[in-house]
Design a protein around this motif. Structure first.
Motif, mmCIF file in Angstrom:
data_model
loop_
_atom_site.group_PDB
_atom_site.id
_atom_site.type_symbol
_atom_site.label_atom_id
_atom_site.label_comp_id
_atom_site.label_asym_id
_atom_site.label_seq_id
_atom_site.Cartn_x
_atom_site.Cartn_y
_atom_site.Cartn_z
ATOM 1 N N ASN A 49 19.409 -39.989 33.181
ATOM 2 C CA ASN A 49 18.145 -40.544 32.722
ATOM 3 C C ASN A 49 18.450 -41.817 31.936
ATOM 4 N N VAL A 50 18.586 -42.940 32.657
ATOM 5 C CA VAL A 50 19.126 -44.170 32.066
ATOM 6 C C VAL A 50 18.129 -44.863 31.140
ATOM 7 N N ILE A 51 16.882 -44.979 31.595
ATOM 8 C CA ILE A 51 15.927 -45.844 30.906
ATOM 9 C C ILE A 51 15.643 -45.417 29.455
ATOM 10 N N PRO A 52 15.364 -44.128 29.202
ATOM 11 C CA PRO A 52 15.113 -43.774 27.791
ATOM 12 C C PRO A 52 16.302 -44.067 26.887
ATOM 13 N N MET A 53 17.526 -43.940 27.399
ATOM 14 C CA MET A 53 18.695 -44.217 26.556
ATOM 15 C C MET A 53 18.796 -45.703 26.231
ATOM 16 N N LEU A 54 18.393 -46.529 27.188
ATOM 17 C CA LEU A 54 18.376 -47.975 26.917
ATOM 18 C C LEU A 54 17.370 -48.276 25.811
ATOM 19 N N ILE A 55 16.229 -47.588 25.860
ATOM 20 C CA ILE A 55 15.218 -47.805 24.830
ATOM 21 C C ILE A 55 15.746 -47.341 23.476
ATOM 22 N N VAL A 56 16.421 -46.202 23.477
ATOM 23 C CA VAL A 56 16.999 -45.691 22.222
ATOM 24 C C VAL A 56 17.954 -46.725 21.621
ATOM 25 N N ALA A 57 18.853 -47.257 22.476
ATOM 26 C CA ALA A 57 19.800 -48.263 21.969
ATOM 27 C C ALA A 57 19.051 -49.484 21.446
ATOM 28 N N SER A 58 18.034 -49.912 22.208
ATOM 29 C CA SER A 58 17.273 -51.100 21.804
ATOM 30 C C SER A 58 16.599 -50.889 20.456
ATOM 31 N N ILE A 59 16.064 -49.679 20.247
ATOM 32 C CA ILE A 59 15.399 -49.397 18.962
ATOM 33 C C ILE A 59 16.376 -49.580 17.814
ATOM 34 N N TRP A 60 17.603 -49.083 17.987
ATOM 35 C CA TRP A 60 18.597 -49.223 16.917
ATOM 36 C C TRP A 60 18.995 -50.689 16.695
ATOM 37 N N TYR A 61 19.198 -51.403 17.815
ATOM 38 C CA TYR A 61 19.538 -52.829 17.676
ATOM 39 C C TYR A 61 18.431 -53.565 16.933
ATOM 40 N N LEU A 62 17.172 -53.279 17.313
ATOM 41 C CA LEU A 62 16.036 -53.936 16.658
ATOM 42 C C LEU A 62 15.982 -53.595 15.171
ATOM 43 N N PHE A 63 16.271 -52.325 14.870
ATOM 44 C CA PHE A 63 16.241 -51.877 13.477
ATOM 45 C C PHE A 63 17.246 -52.675 12.641
#
Lengths: 272, 350
Positions: free
Chosen positions: B260-274
């Motif tokens: 399940n690739v897409i949700p993990m990309l979003i998770v990483a993006s959230i942390w980078y944005l934070f």
């Protein structure tokens, strides 16, 4: 140009405490930038406690000469000494040795300099500007330095501006802080490089007042200026320079009211 | 000091208050085009958000499940460490290289130039792969005098972990960019500053540390902030070393298990944005600190008229400067200007 090496400093003869070793002694000092010779064999003498004004058209080498005195520029030929010490060099066995930066800095700390554009440190308050060098260069304790700095600010009439940054001070106030900053190092000689040229006419007076007070306190001063009124009132001697040579020198009253050289007459007719 | 100068006038008489015209009252110009365009943009944005929230491919429940997963938060911490360590090394090295480039010594200057040429001229990804292979190129690290028996010998693999190699790789690449930023900052400081410091008898290093570098900070900090944020994201390349505990690589590893690739990309993006958001706040305060003396803050504005009169007793001319400006140019109690409202911390000063 035959009078280029005129005897100078006659005005200083009346100054109390003048003795054998002059504060500044220039002997045939020349300075070139590449092939452009800016100073041509300047010889003059400033006695202890004397106030000398250097006047002349722009590009005549006045500022360069001033900058040579504290080794901001290196002299190309001739000898220049301050209080008996050769500027920028050490002499041993008939040879000149360039001074290490540390030794040159030691020479400079006894020579105060005030610039046309003030050059205050913009990231420090007026008080910080004055305290910086005594604290960092001389390593004096902070409390003592601050006390002296506040006294100096009061002396230049800015006791209430201690915590202002330069950007929030008028030009005249900035220049007075700059004078206080130079005085904080307790110099034996003060150099002024057109200290009022960047000021509004209304603000010139306050800076000249401070300088006059300083002269009255017995400070040895060399002032590059266009303020002939100041030169006449305060200076012990006046030197007129043009194209890198000393054209004429003597007591300000003599030079200003009875200039001998045609070049001096032409210049004074425009500025007086 | 100048009380002996009676020819200069004392405080001038106050100027008469001039008659004033009534303030202008006019109908505001309307901008219908602006309003229409803004409405369309907002509509597009709302539609996109609503659509994204409902789209199954984003798999929001999984995002919520993994965003605080311990493996992810540990990886986020590692990414932060990579960023901070490599940036600190890069800044120090960058300052050294910048000073070297401005040195009068031609050998020192050329060496710094050569460093920049190599490290800016090759991709950071390639450099990271090289660092990963360092133990093949140099099997041992010896400390000692060349061509004599070394004092200490290490096996490269044993002393340099992949984390250390990742930090070195990122830092050395970044240093080349930082050098140019710092150099621009140093050159931006007026030469009169160095002259004034020199004339006061300050040494070169004192002049640098106390006068030049603090002033260059104003020019250096904004692009450095950029570089930190850029570095935070460049850490996702450390998989080339190969180092696999950073945020991006870790989230890819998890998605390799869950398919399940897409949700993990979003998770990483959230942390980078934070992290990026935190860095931006930090940059704001740093910039404020180094704007000392150039901002519009003053110790006290309203006291101008009074203090001008007080110093007038000393120099005789001050009233025309302090007092004069306060009454003519500025009203005694200036109303808050509109841009003051946007700077909340300034309010405390007045």
């Amino acid at each position: 140009m035959t009078d280029a090496t005129n005897q100078t400093g006659r005005g200083g003869a009346s100054v109390a405490g003048a003795n054998a070793v002059p504060m500044v002694l220039a002997e045939m000092v020349s300075k070139s930038f590449g092939s452009n010779e800016v100073l041509k064999s300047i010889s003059l003498e400033v006695k202890r406690g004397e106030v000398m004004c250097l006047v002349g058209p722009s590009g005549s080498g006045k500022s360069t000469f001033l900058r040579c005195i504290n080794h901001l520029e290196v002299v190309s030929a001739g000898r220049l000494s301050v209080d008996g010490d050769l500027v920028g060099y050490r002499e041993a066995n008939g040879k000149l040795y360039e001074l290490a930066p540390r030794e040159a800095a030691r020479q400079r700390r006894d020579i105060g300099m005030v610039f046309q554009r003030f050059n205050l440190f913009p990231h420090m308050t007026a008080l910080g500007n004055i305290m910086e060098a005594p604290q960092r260069v001389k390593g004096l304790p902070k409390a003592q330095v601050e006390k002296t700095a506040r006294e100096l600010l009061a002396r230049v009439g800015l006791a209430d501006r201690a915590d202002y940054y330069p950007a929030h001070l008028s030009g005249g106030q900035q220049q007075r802080v700059a004078i206080a900053r130079a005085l904080a190092m307790e110099p034996k000689l003060m150099l002024f490089d057109e200290p009022t040229s960047a000021l509004d006419p209304e603000l010139v007076g306050e800076v000249l007042d401070v300088m006059q007070g300083l002269a009255a306190s017995g400070m040895t001063m060399i002032v590059v200026t266009h303020e002939m009124g100041f030169a006449r009132e305060v200076a012990d001697s006046l030197v007129f320079m043009d194209a890198g040579v000393v054209v004429e020198s003597g007591h300000p009253d003599e030079v200003l009211s009875n200039p001998q050289h045609a070049r001096t007459q032409a210049f004074l007719s425009k500025v007086l | 000091m100048s009380s002996t100068k009676p020819n200069r006038p004392a405080a001038p008489p106050a100027l008469p208050e001039p008659a004033r015209a009534a303030a202008i009252k006019a109908i505001r110009l309307r901008h219908p085009g602006r309003i229409a365009f803004a409405t369309i943009l907002v509509l597009f944005f709302v539609v996109f958000i609503l659509d994204a929230a409902a789209r199954p491919a984003f798999d929001w429940p999984s995002v919520g499940q993994y965003v605080f997963d311990q493996r992810i938060s540990m990886a986020a911490f590692v990414t932060l460490q990579l960023t901070v360590y490599s940036m600190v090394i890069a800044i120090v090295l960058g300052v050294i290289l910048a000073v070297m480039r401005l040195s009068p010594n031609p050998v020192v200057k050329s060496l710094a130039w050569f460093y920049l040429w190599v490290f800016r001229g090759t991709p950071v990804y390639v450099q990271l792969v090289f660092w990963g292979l360092i133990s093949i190129i140099y099997q041992n690290i010896s400390i000692g005098i060349p061509f004599t028996e070394p004092w200490l010998v290490f096996e490269t693999d044993a002393v340099l972990s992949t984390f250390a190699l990742a930090v070195i790789g990122l830092a050395l690449n970044e240093a080349a960019y930082m050098a140019e930023i710092v150099r621009a900052g140093l050159l931006s400081v007026d030469t009169g500053q160095e002259e004034a410091a020199t004339a006061l008898g300050m040494s070169w290093s004192q002049t640098m540390r106390r006068i030049i570098i603090p002033q260059s900070m104003r020019v250096v900090i904004p692009p450095t902030g950029n570089e930190v944020i850029s570095m935070l994201k460049t850490t996702s390349l450390v998989t080339a070393v190969p180092f696999s505990f950073d945020l991006y690589t870790r989230s890819r590893d998890i998605s390799a298990e869950t398919f399940n690739v897409i949700p993990m990309l979003i998770v990483a993006s959230i942390w980078y944005l934070f992290f990026t958001s935190i860095l931006m706040v930090g940059q704001y305060f740093l910039e404020k600190r180094f704007a000392r003396g150039v901002g519009d803050r003053r110790p006290d504005r309203k006291a101008d008229g009074l203090t001008g009169a007080a110093t007038g007793a000393v120099t005789g001319l001050i009233p025309t400067i302090g007092g004069g400006q306060a009454t003519v140019v500025r009203p005694p109690a200036p109303p808050a200007s509109p841009d003051d409202a946007t700077r909340p911390t300034d309010g405390g000063v007045r």
